[in-house]
Design a protein around this motif. Sequence first.
Motif, PDB file in Angstrom:
ATOM      1  N   PHE A 106       0.914  -1.244  -0.007  1.00  0.00           N
ATOM      2  CA  PHE A 106       0.009   0.053  -0.104  1.00  0.00           C
ATOM      3  C   PHE A 106       0.862   1.363  -0.001  1.00  0.00           C
ATOM      4  O   PHE A 106       0.442   2.255  -0.810  1.00  0.00           O
ATOM      5  CB  PHE A 106      -0.820  -0.012   1.183  1.00  0.00           C
ATOM      6  CG  PHE A 106      -1.772   1.030   1.341  1.00  0.00           C
ATOM      7  CD1 PHE A 106      -2.996   1.260   0.662  1.00  0.00           C
ATOM      8  CD2 PHE A 106      -1.647   2.185   2.038  1.00  0.00           C
ATOM      9  CE1 PHE A 106      -3.950   2.238   0.766  1.00  0.00           C
ATOM     10  CE2 PHE A 106      -2.254   3.596   2.127  1.00  0.00           C
ATOM     11  CZ  PHE A 106      -3.573   3.348   1.404  1.00  0.00           C
ATOM     12  N   LEU A 156      -3.788  -2.854  -6.290  1.00  0.00           N
ATOM     13  CA  LEU A 156      -3.827  -3.310  -4.880  1.00  0.00           C
ATOM     14  C   LEU A 156      -5.033  -4.329  -4.473  1.00  0.00           C
ATOM     15  O   LEU A 156      -4.703  -5.155  -3.930  1.00  0.00           O
ATOM     16  CB  LEU A 156      -3.881  -2.391  -3.930  1.00  0.00           C
ATOM     17  CG  LEU A 156      -2.483  -1.422  -3.785  1.00  0.00           C
ATOM     18  CD1 LEU A 156      -2.805   0.084  -2.900  1.00  0.00           C
ATOM     19  CD2 LEU A 156      -1.455  -2.205  -3.052  1.00  0.00           C
ATOM     20  N   ILE A 167      -6.551  -1.810   6.124  1.00  0.00           N
ATOM     21  CA  ILE A 167      -6.200  -0.790   5.111  1.00  0.00           C
ATOM     22  C   ILE A 167      -6.424   0.750   5.401  1.00  0.00           C
ATOM     23  O   ILE A 167      -5.478   1.554   5.046  1.00  0.00           O
ATOM     24  CB  ILE A 167      -7.323  -1.153   3.931  1.00  0.00           C
ATOM     25  CG1 ILE A 167      -6.801  -2.515   3.461  1.00  0.00           C
ATOM     26  CG2 ILE A 167      -7.291   0.114   2.837  1.00  0.00           C
ATOM     27  CD1 ILE A 167      -7.823  -2.962   2.352  1.00  0.00           C
ATOM     28  N   ARG A 212      -3.386   3.593   5.741  1.00  0.00           N
ATOM     29  CA  ARG A 212      -3.780   4.772   5.105  1.00  0.00           C
ATOM     30  C   ARG A 212      -3.415   5.727   5.953  1.00  0.00           C
ATOM     31  O   ARG A 212      -2.437   7.133   5.816  1.00  0.00           O
ATOM     32  CB  ARG A 212      -5.009   5.220   4.704  1.00  0.00           C
ATOM     33  CG  ARG A 212      -5.528   6.437   4.348  1.00  0.00           C
ATOM     34  CD  ARG A 212      -6.327   7.199   5.209  1.00  0.00           C
ATOM     35  NE  ARG A 212      -6.994   6.458   6.318  1.00  0.00           N
ATOM     36  CZ  ARG A 212      -7.529   7.341   7.305  1.00  0.00           C
ATOM     37  NH1 ARG A 212      -7.517   8.260   7.450  1.00  0.00           N
ATOM     38  NH2 ARG A 212      -8.289   6.276   8.231  1.00  0.00           N
ATOM     39  N   ALA A 248      -7.168   4.328  -0.426  1.00  0.00           N
ATOM     40  CA  ALA A 248      -7.787   3.326   0.483  1.00  0.00           C
ATOM     41  C   ALA A 248      -9.400   3.462   0.287  1.00  0.00           C
ATOM     42  O   ALA A 248      -9.944   2.437   0.421  1.00  0.00           O
ATOM     43  CB  ALA A 248      -7.603   4.157   2.079  1.00  0.00           C
TER      44      ALA A 248
END
Length: 258
Positions: free
Chosen positions: A97, A146, A181, A185, A203
Amino acid sequence: MDPSAVLTDVARAGPFFTVRTGPDRHPDPGCRPVADLYAERPDPGAAIASGSSGCGPGDRVLAQRIAHVRRVLGSDDRVAASITFQGLAALLVSAPFAAAVVHAVLPELTARTLHWAPSADGPWALWSPDPAGRAVPDVDAAAAGLAAALLDGHLAPLVTAVRAQAAVSPRVLWGNAASTIAAARRMVAQHWPGSADRAAAVARRLLDEPALADLGELLAPQPPDRHWTYRRRTCCLYYRARDGLCGDCVLADAPARR
């Protein structure tokens, strides 16, 4: 930018963002691809060896980790499985990420090329010998890449593997994934403030994926968040073992909705 250099840079955010690369930098000579972890299924006739390195081909690594978490928390299998999943999901999600958001590069860390070396405590060490990568220049490309790499390639098989070990709801586990997630972020925004807008946008797209879409909501931002704060509609079950709630828990008092 070279994917290995990208992963070295994002590792500055901490151990959950760390994937070592290079043929000479593996954390353990017996480390194995995470695909082996996903393929693990219970063996009722086999005892879990305490103190095992977890790197041998016969080791029941996932079962060992869940048993370790159960002992530490003094919990049942369901709580331990949920917390184990959350920790592993954070390892799998965080570095890709950050790489996609901060450097617009998505390293190819597949279930076969990403390896792990378990440890008794703390996050497991991850390693990939020489990862390729591809450019993800805009939010759409980053989110799509992703979603395929993480949701399909890692988290879905991890959900299946954990549920084979303990009777925990898939909704709980996918809720943990969504929370991970949102947490990634936040960490990216704190370590790379110039990438905060892109982190929030990527995100948000991921949290709109079908597997995650109904598991939480975006609320008016609460510090340190700038764009939105994530609130779960599920619970990781940690409160059943320890006092207190996670910051994004469905059981916490919710701030005003956007």
